[in-house]
Design a protein around this motif. Structure first.
Motif, mmCIF file in Angstrom:
data_model
loop_
_atom_site.group_PDB
_atom_site.id
_atom_site.type_symbol
_atom_site.label_atom_id
_atom_site.label_comp_id
_atom_site.label_asym_id
_atom_site.label_seq_id
_atom_site.Cartn_x
_atom_site.Cartn_y
_atom_site.Cartn_z
ATOM 1 N N GLU B 38 28.019 39.029 47.894
ATOM 2 C CA GLU B 38 27.091 38.701 48.987
ATOM 3 C C GLU B 38 26.479 37.310 48.818
ATOM 4 N N PRO B 86 28.088 39.147 53.302
ATOM 5 C CA PRO B 86 28.960 38.126 52.733
ATOM 6 C C PRO B 86 28.782 36.798 53.452
ATOM 7 N N ASN B 121 33.322 36.705 58.483
ATOM 8 C CA ASN B 121 33.356 36.572 57.030
ATOM 9 C C ASN B 121 34.386 35.503 56.674
ATOM 10 N N LEU B 125 40.777 38.408 56.089
ATOM 11 C CA LEU B 125 41.430 39.641 55.650
ATOM 12 C C LEU B 125 42.913 39.348 55.546
#
Lengths: 592, 474
Positions: B38, B86, B121, B125
């Motif tokens: 984070e 994050p 974020n 991914l």
């Protein structure tokens, strides 16, 4: 962030490594689920009150205090119909299902089952109720793909009287298809699939010594550095030397019944390339799409590192399962270096004492244990099957003295060394024929001489002699130039050039050249050697060698690999005759 | 440790005082309820907030890397705010394109902070391999050594391996100016991520974008040489997060330039060393491969989405050593590499691309009939074989002298010279069509006797080559 006294919880997080306590709730290598999202992990160390867990998914956002759930089972895979043609990640999550469920990106957390539960399979029993059955025995069959009949096995460890077995019909994986009562009166309800821990070798009755070649259709491999069914091979090579293309070629053309292809820490686009190619390509022997015999495991380099470590085991366990049905399975792992690096990364996070280049001291024993899972065996059911393991190695800087290459070399019987210099001249497959070796030559020789050509051995030896002589001469050429050599030595250099260009070099992208069956390999080499031998006559007659390169048959030799598939020896024979005719003509012209 | 909570920070936890400061890392104890990875805000007594990220967390100790460095932080007075999420940035087409940001995504151009848009974020991914489309659309860069022999395709990651002082920036800028698909001109964007580059280098790129009129389609994220090193770990991820949004949501074809990845890797090593991790090769952490992959793999195309991300990362090989871990691991992840060569550069050849170690892995599927031309693959292969042989002959000639070479070998020497002077060498604004590049290639191979051309099919020589032979002999 509440946790009861019993419920184990996280105490530390560092990348893919998580620590939890109390440790007594876990057993070594037990599968666990971590946090609210239930991330999959495995216990890899138990120290007093602290359990160390490697998590197979991204741990961002995970907090100390979060619950850890013990699953009571070691890390396992599901073995049953539905594996063929599928692509899984390193811990057997089905990527197609993930795609449907979550879209284009891989998220984390629960996914459901590895094998589809809603799919219906046609099961035909082959044993009758009342029979005594033992582990590994075949209960019946399911047609899994056009090519593969899936044999349903009694799981290892289960034996007794078959109380009940379902009649022929359609069943899902959740249906109970058989009930076995063990001698100790324990009831086992069997389904079409069972679970097996990935780190445990599946049992077999007897290990056999490899005796047959695994034909790959790649000339340099089959003729010079052959692989045997149940054997092991390592392909080391720096980046750009064609490891992946070679592995792809093997996965396409190797004459195994089943191919398990593990993309371990490699590029996403490469796996996509395999997925695009395999359904389109036809097996040269059965004319069915190659995807009908292939299982893919993809843990690309951007996917979590711990699952990369597991992917190798997931793959080899699946391979052993099909071996137990009596199939010849070939497994390609690309690349074992990424697996070793995953070990190193986890080991580093555990603050273990590093051995060479930061790798853990147990690297060698893990590699040995992996390659030990290869072999030709008689299965528990009495069927002959094999697992052949082919591992790519990515040595840093192309340096073969690094730990992974060195240890691999100790445990494999075939070593196909890829060469940077050959690759940079776009000479493919860039297998260095001086550094490579195979321990299976005497093993496969009877097969070749019996099935393909009685002169196979002499042909092969003559060729190798020419190549070795050539490499010795090349040292002189480097210093003095080719012109400085006498004609009989020039013949060797020229001959080696024919062997290299027209035999060893093979295009993966040419529709004909991409696969060369044993017959074609033999016939082609026979033609080339015949030509080289006739060159000796030219030299003897004191005719300058370049004159022998002028006849039209030379171009014909160059074209042979692109035009002939080898099912008909006629064209090869007529080229040999043409060689004699044209060389004789040359000699006669000289005489007159 | 004292916990301060106030109405101003919803969901955030704030602590005062640091246990330890070591290099770019700070250690805070007594921390509860914060998650791995984070974002934190580190606020020294002057109130100038810095950003950081949790590197590891145990029941009460958090190790935090501070992107802007720890210089000036005092143990007792520094406040640390855990944001409970994050690292994220806000992405939109309107507020990002045509703009210049710093390495953490804060505006440098005096414009507003992006507010409207999607929060993402920055770690992204992994793309499901099943969802990928195999890249095969040829991109014409107008540079012969690339188009002809190391073809770039849309969605590829093709880095430039360079050395300090070599013209990699000029080459990258030229690619940006000239890169076009053969067939169409759809929406495109350039994302420029700079890690530790000099101010003038960044300025050269900006000017180049401006001159070619693409500036409104460019977003620049600049971590300059004098900016904090740890920030470099964030910059490429921000750039790629923006690129992913533009490609996969806004359907644009995005070219991402990342320079210089060597600086990125050094920042990674610095943090790893401060943490006291077990180093692997040359002091770089064992996870350098995975870490680089998490950047390079963020390229490609996706089924049913129109856009694409093509990535050109630039790295300078320390001591021109291609076996150094940074180029080595990069080469294992990327789909090839363009290698610049000092000796070519010293001879005044631009672009000084050494084609032999260069490679485009996606080339074979991006060329050929219907894409470039049918003979492209065989011609490229022949050029490679001939040039490799020519370099051997050059070595031989340096030992025995040119005079004693065979007639064929002499032709190879001529080939090498012509290859350097006519094929390789081109102007910084010379934009060659693929047809022109292939014609040049044919002119070169036809300098050699036909029996040397073993990679070309007789019908190809007939069709494309003979005419060149005539042209040469006249």
């Amino acid at each position: 962030m509440e946790s009861t006294a019993q419920q184990p919880h996280i105490t530390m997080i560092s990348g893919p490594v998580v620590k939890a306590r109390p440790a007594h709730r876990f057993s070594m290598n037990e599968m666990v689920e971590v946090g609210d999202e239930r991330l999959v992990g495995e216990v890899i160390d138990l120290d007093e009150d602290l359990a160390t867990i490697q998590v197979y998914e991204d741990t961002t956002g995970l907090r100390p205090g979060a619950d850890v759930y013990a699953k009571g089972l070691p890390l396992y895979v599901e073995l049953g119909p539905g594996l063929i043609g599928e692509i899984f990640d390193g811990v057997q999550r089905p990527l197609e299902v993930l795609h449907e469920k979550w879209g284009d990106f891989i998220r984390r957390g629960k996914t459901g089952t590895a094998l589809p539960r809603d799919r219906v399979w046609q099961f035909t029993p082959s044993v009758r109720p009342g029979a005594m059955v033992s582990p590994g025995e075949i209960l019946g069959e399911v047609p899994e793909s056009q090519l593969i009949t899936h044999r349903i096995l009694v799981p290892p460890g289960v034996q007794g009287t078959l109380e009940r077995i379902v009649p022929e019909g359609d069943y899902t994986l959740d249906d109970i298809i058989a009930v076995i009562r063990s001698t100790s009166d324990k009831i086992h309800e069997l389904k079409l699939f069972h679970r097996w821990p990935v780190r445990k070798i599946r049992p077999y009755r007897e290990r056999l010594v490899p005796s047959e070649p695994l034909i790959t259709g790649q000339r340099v491999i089959d003729t010079f550095f052959p692989l045997a069914r149940g054997g092991t091979a390592g392909i080391p090579g720096g980046f750009g030397t064609g490891k992946t293309v070679t592995q792809h070629q093997l996965s396409k053309w190797a004459d195994a019944d089943i191919i398990v292809y593990i993309g371990c820490g490699e590029r996403g686009n490469e796996m996509t390339g395999v997925l695009v190619d395999l359904p389109k390509l036809l097996d040269p022997r059965t004319q069915h799409p190659l995807i009908e015999r292939t299982i893919l495991i993809a843990n690309t380099s951007d996917m979590p590192v711990a699952a990369r470590e597991a992917s190798i085991y997931t793959g080899v366990t699946i391979a052993e399962y099909y071996r137990d049905m009596g199939y010849d399975v070939a497994l390609m792992a690309d690349s074992t270096s990424r697996w070793a690096e995953a070990l190193r990364e986890i080991s580093g996070r555990l603050e273990e004492m590093p051995a060479e280049e930061g790798f853990p001291a147990y690297l060698a024993s893990r590699l040995a244990a992996f390659y030990e899972r290869a072999g030709q065996v008689v299965s528990l059911a009495g069927k002959k099957g094999s697992v052949t393991l082919i591992g790519a190695v990515s040595p840093p800087g192309g340096d073969f003295s690094e730990p992974v290459t060195m240890h691999t070399k100790r445990f494999v019987q075939c070593f196909w060394a890829l060469d940077k210099e050959l690759a940079s001249a776009r000479y493919f497959p860039a297998i260095n024929y001086l550094q490579s070796y195979s321990a299976y030559i005497s093993v496969v020789e009877p097969w070749w001489t019996e099935k393909v050509g009685s002169t196979w051995r002499t042909l092969r030896e003559k060729t190798i002699n020419i190549l070795q002589e050539d490499s010795r001469l090349q040292n002189i050429v480097k210093l003095l130039g080719e012109e400085a050599l006498p004609d009989d030595q020039k013949r060797i250099i020229e001959g080696a050039r024919f062997i290299k260009n027209d035999f060893l070099q093979q295009s993966a992208f040419d529709p004909v050249d991409t696969y060369a069956g044993p017959e074609k390999q033999f016939l082609l080499l026979d033609v080339i050697l015949h030509f080289i031998e006739r060159l000796a006559d030219v030299v003897k007659a004191r005719i300058p060698l370049f004159r022998a390169m002028e006849p039209p048959v030379v171009a014909e030799i160059h074209r042979l690999k692109f035009t002939q598939r080898g099912d008909d020896p006629g064209p090869f024979r007529s080229i040999k005759e043409q060689i004699d005719k044209e060389i004789n003509a040359l000699l006669h012209r000289q005489d007159s | 440790m004292e916990t301060v909570t106030g109405p101003a920070m919803k969901g955030a936890l704030e602590y005062i005082g640091l246990d330890r400061i070591s290099g770019p890392l700070v250690v805070i104890s007594g921390v509860r309820g914060v998650g791995f990875g984070e974002v934190v805000e580190v606020v020294p007594s002057d109130g100038q907030s810095r950003q950081g990220r949790i590197l590891s967390i145990s029941e009460d100790v958090a190790v935090v890397e501070v992107f802007e460095g720890t210089s000036g932080l005092a143990q007792p007075t520094t406040r640390v705010r855990f944001l409970g999420r994050p690292f994220e940035i806000i992405v939109s087409r309107e507020e990002v394109l045509g703009r210049i940001f710093d390495g953490l995504g804060r505006p440098l151009d005096g414009g507003p902070v992006p507010l409207r848009g999607e929060r993402r974020n920055i770690n992204g991914l992994p793309i499901n391999p099943v969802a990928r489309v195999y890249p095969q659309d040829f991109i014409q860069t107008g540079i012969s050594a690339i188009d002809g022999m190391n073809t770039l395709v849309r969605g590829q990651k093709l880095p430039i391996f360079s050395g300090s002082g070599l013209p990699h920036n000029d080459l990258a800028a030229q690619i940006v100016r000239q890169a076009r698909l053969l067939t169409e001109d759809e929406g495109f964007a350039v994302i420029f991520g700079a890690m530790g580059v000099r101010h003038d280098e960044a300025e050269t790129f900006r000017r180049s974008f401006e001159e070619s009129g693409v500036l409104k389609n460019v977003a620049m994220f600049l971590n300059l040489a004098d900016d904090p090193t740890v920030e470099r770990l964030i910059t490429p991820r921000i750039a790629l997060t923006v690129a992913e949004y533009l490609a996969f949501e806004e359907k644009m074809h995005v070219l991402v330039i990342l320079t210089d990845m060597t600086n990125y890797c050094e920042a990674l090593r610095e943090v790893a060393t401060s943490k006291g991790e077990v180093p692997s090769r040359k002091g770089y952490p064992g996870y350098l491969y995975s870490d680089l992959a998490s950047i390079y793999e963020r390229a490609g195309r996706i089924i049913d989405r129109q856009g694409s991300i093509t990535q050109i990362a630039i790295l300078t090989m320390p001591d021109d050593d291609i076996t150094h871990p940074i180029p080595d691991l990069t080469g294992y992840i990327t789909e090839g590499q363009i290698v610049l060569d000092r000796s070519l550069a010293q001879r005044g050849i631009y672009p000084p691309i050494n084609v032999l170690p260069s490679l485009s892995r996606l080339m074979s599927d991006g060329i050929g009939e219907g894409r470039t031309r049918k003979d492209h693959g065989d011609l490229a292969s022949q050029l490679y074989a001939a040039y490799a042989r020519a370099r051997q002959v050059q070595r031989l000639a340096s030992i025995i002298g040119e005079e004693d070479l065979s007639a064929t070998d002499k032709l190879y020497l001529t080939f090498a010279r012509e290859f350097h002077e006519r094929f390789l060498r081109q102007g910084a604004d010379e934009n060659r069509t693929i047809t022109r590049t292939l014609e040049l290639g044919w002119e070169l191979v036809m300098l050699l006797p036909e029996q040397e051309l073993t990679r070309l099919k007789p019908e190809e020589i007939e069709r494309y080559g003979r005419i060149k032979r005539l042209a040469v002999s006249h």
